[in-house]
Design a protein around this motif. Structure first.
Motif, mmCIF file in Angstrom:
data_model
loop_
_atom_site.group_PDB
_atom_site.id
_atom_site.type_symbol
_atom_site.label_atom_id
_atom_site.label_comp_id
_atom_site.label_asym_id
_atom_site.label_seq_id
_atom_site.Cartn_x
_atom_site.Cartn_y
_atom_site.Cartn_z
ATOM 1 N N GLN A 179 151.288 45.347 97.468
ATOM 2 C CA GLN A 179 151.477 44.903 98.842
ATOM 3 C C GLN A 179 152.736 44.055 98.945
ATOM 4 N N MET A 180 153.574 44.347 99.931
ATOM 5 C CA MET A 180 154.797 43.571 100.146
ATOM 6 C C MET A 180 154.654 42.680 101.360
ATOM 7 N N SER A 181 155.371 41.545 101.334
ATOM 8 C CA SER A 181 155.303 40.571 102.413
ATOM 9 C C SER A 181 156.668 39.912 102.600
ATOM 10 N N ASP A 182 156.906 39.396 103.797
ATOM 11 C CA ASP A 182 158.127 38.630 104.085
ATOM 12 C C ASP A 182 159.388 39.392 103.670
ATOM 13 N N ILE A 183 159.463 40.627 104.091
ATOM 14 C CA ILE A 183 160.638 41.448 103.794
ATOM 15 C C ILE A 183 161.761 41.106 104.765
ATOM 16 N N THR A 184 162.935 40.820 104.242
ATOM 17 C CA THR A 184 164.092 40.537 105.095
ATOM 18 C C THR A 184 165.336 41.187 104.504
ATOM 19 N N LEU A 185 166.176 41.697 105.390
ATOM 20 C CA LEU A 185 167.441 42.291 104.965
ATOM 21 C C LEU A 185 168.586 41.293 105.004
ATOM 22 N N ASN A 186 168.319 40.111 105.572
ATOM 23 C CA ASN A 186 169.367 39.092 105.682
ATOM 24 C C ASN A 186 168.711 37.720 105.704
ATOM 25 N N LEU A 187 168.447 37.191 104.530
ATOM 26 C CA LEU A 187 167.680 35.949 104.390
ATOM 27 C C LEU A 187 168.304 34.784 105.140
ATOM 28 N N HIS A 188 169.631 34.719 105.164
ATOM 29 C CA HIS A 188 170.315 33.578 105.778
ATOM 30 C C HIS A 188 170.992 33.959 107.091
ATOM 31 N N ARG A 189 170.387 34.870 107.821
ATOM 32 C CA ARG A 189 170.961 35.357 109.083
ATOM 33 C C ARG A 189 171.277 34.213 110.043
ATOM 34 N N ASP A 190 170.383 33.251 110.133
ATOM 35 C CA ASP A 190 170.539 32.147 111.079
ATOM 36 C C ASP A 190 171.090 30.889 110.406
ATOM 37 N N GLY A 191 171.848 31.066 109.343
ATOM 38 C CA GLY A 191 172.347 29.933 108.570
ATOM 39 C C GLY A 191 171.529 29.785 107.299
ATOM 40 N N LEU A 192 171.960 28.894 106.440
ATOM 41 C CA LEU A 192 171.273 28.723 105.160
ATOM 42 C C LEU A 192 169.799 28.411 105.364
ATOM 43 N N ASN A 193 168.960 29.187 104.715
ATOM 44 C CA ASN A 193 167.525 28.962 104.771
ATOM 45 C C ASN A 193 167.179 27.866 103.768
ATOM 46 N N GLU A 194 166.934 26.677 104.279
ATOM 47 C CA GLU A 194 166.752 25.502 103.425
ATOM 48 C C GLU A 194 165.482 25.576 102.585
ATOM 49 N N LYS A 195 164.557 26.466 102.933
ATOM 50 C CA LYS A 195 163.321 26.569 102.147
ATOM 51 C C LYS A 195 163.577 27.195 100.788
ATOM 52 N N HIS A 196 164.700 27.883 100.646
ATOM 53 C CA HIS A 196 164.957 28.648 99.436
ATOM 54 C C HIS A 196 166.037 27.991 98.578
ATOM 55 N N VAL A 197 165.735 27.826 97.293
ATOM 56 C CA VAL A 197 166.730 27.362 96.336
ATOM 57 C C VAL A 197 167.653 28.533 96.022
ATOM 58 N N MET A 198 168.940 28.306 96.066
ATOM 59 C CA MET A 198 169.905 29.387 95.892
ATOM 60 C C MET A 198 170.348 29.518 94.443
ATOM 61 N N THR A 199 170.662 30.743 94.053
ATOM 62 C CA THR A 199 171.248 30.999 92.743
ATOM 63 C C THR A 199 172.769 30.902 92.859
ATOM 64 N N GLU A 200 173.455 30.941 91.719
ATOM 65 C CA GLU A 200 174.919 30.935 91.746
ATOM 66 C C GLU A 200 175.449 32.140 92.511
ATOM 67 N N TYR A 201 174.898 33.318 92.226
ATOM 68 C CA TYR A 201 175.339 34.528 92.908
ATOM 69 C C TYR A 201 175.061 34.440 94.412
ATOM 70 N N GLU A 202 173.912 33.913 94.756
ATOM 71 C CA GLU A 202 173.537 33.821 96.160
ATOM 72 C C GLU A 202 174.515 32.949 96.936
#
Length: 235
Positions: A179-202
């Motif tokens: 089962q998949m959930s919270d699928i997004t094609l653009n995680l930071h569409r509305d600016g940086l999503n502060e809930k998510h810790v970013m990787t170097e690549y990200e």
């Protein structure tokens, strides 16, 4: 990937036994014992330079984190990131973070069945050629391994900049009955999503205006039950 490491890198890693695990086979089924508690264990497979796993360990001190990669030099760099994130010097090391040197191909030799609560797959090598599909970390043969290692609360959290890999992965998750959930094609569409810790690549890709694709995969029975309850609550 070729990495030009520093001289004495193995000695550097051996000098940090509280943080670095050079042979994760030694702790199969005993990671809670190594951490000294029974808190949930979250693992990032292919952690790169360690920005994500270090940030997560700071943000969630009640979770035990393991960052895994197969290159000595990346383990060394991740160790520096971890100590900087925790502002540690000398022999100090984050209490809830370990860095493990290991090839994900043999992951079932490093963890016991049901030992993990979450697996992070962040910007894994997309292996774009069709003939290399089995090497992708979201290929069904890897998913079969993850399903055994994850417990009743188990989930897989997946992020990539590759649309091709994302499409392949969604199909692989579905084919594996997950089962998949919270699928997004653009995680930071509305600016940086502060809930998510970013990787170097990200951080790099976001700065270049590239889309970050993300989804969560529900694996464990309890995780699936909570998901169904949330879904029912939406209607």
């Amino acid at each position: 990937m070729r990495l030009r490491g520093r001289k004495g890198i193995r000695e550097n890693l051996e000098s940090q036994p509280g943080l670095v695990v050079l042979d994760p086979r030694e702790y199969k089924g005993r990671w809670s014992e190594r951490f000294g508690n029974n808190r949930p264990i979250h693992v990032e497979l292919g952690m790169g330079k360690g920005q994500f796993i270090s940030g997560m360990s700071v943000k969630y001190p009640d979770i035990n984190f393991i960052g895994m990669d197969m290159y000595d030099e990346l383990i060394r760099r991740a160790g520096e990131k971890a100590k900087n994130a925790w502002s540690l010097e000398g022999e100090g090391h984050p209490p809830n973070l370990n860095l493990a040197l290991g090839n994900i191909e043999f992951i079932e030799e490093f963890f016991e069945q049901g030992e993990l609560e979450r697996i992070y797959l962040n910007f894994s090598d997309p292996w774009p050629k069709t003939k290399h599909g089995r090497r992708r970390l979201t290929h069904p043969r890897f998913l079969d391994k993850y399903k055994k290692l994850l417990n009743d609360n188990g989930e897989i959290h997946f992020k990539t900049d590759s649309q091709t890999l994302f499409e392949f992965s969604l199909n692989a998750f579905a084919a594996s009955g997950l089962q998949m959930s919270d699928i997004t094609l653009n995680l930071h569409r509305d600016g940086l999503n502060e809930k998510h810790v970013m990787t170097e690549y990200e951080s790099k890709f976001h700065a270049q205006g590239m889309n970050i694709h993300r989804c969560e995969v529900i694996v464990g029975k309890e995780a699936l039950r909570r998901y169904e309850e949330r879904k029912m609550g939406m209607f």
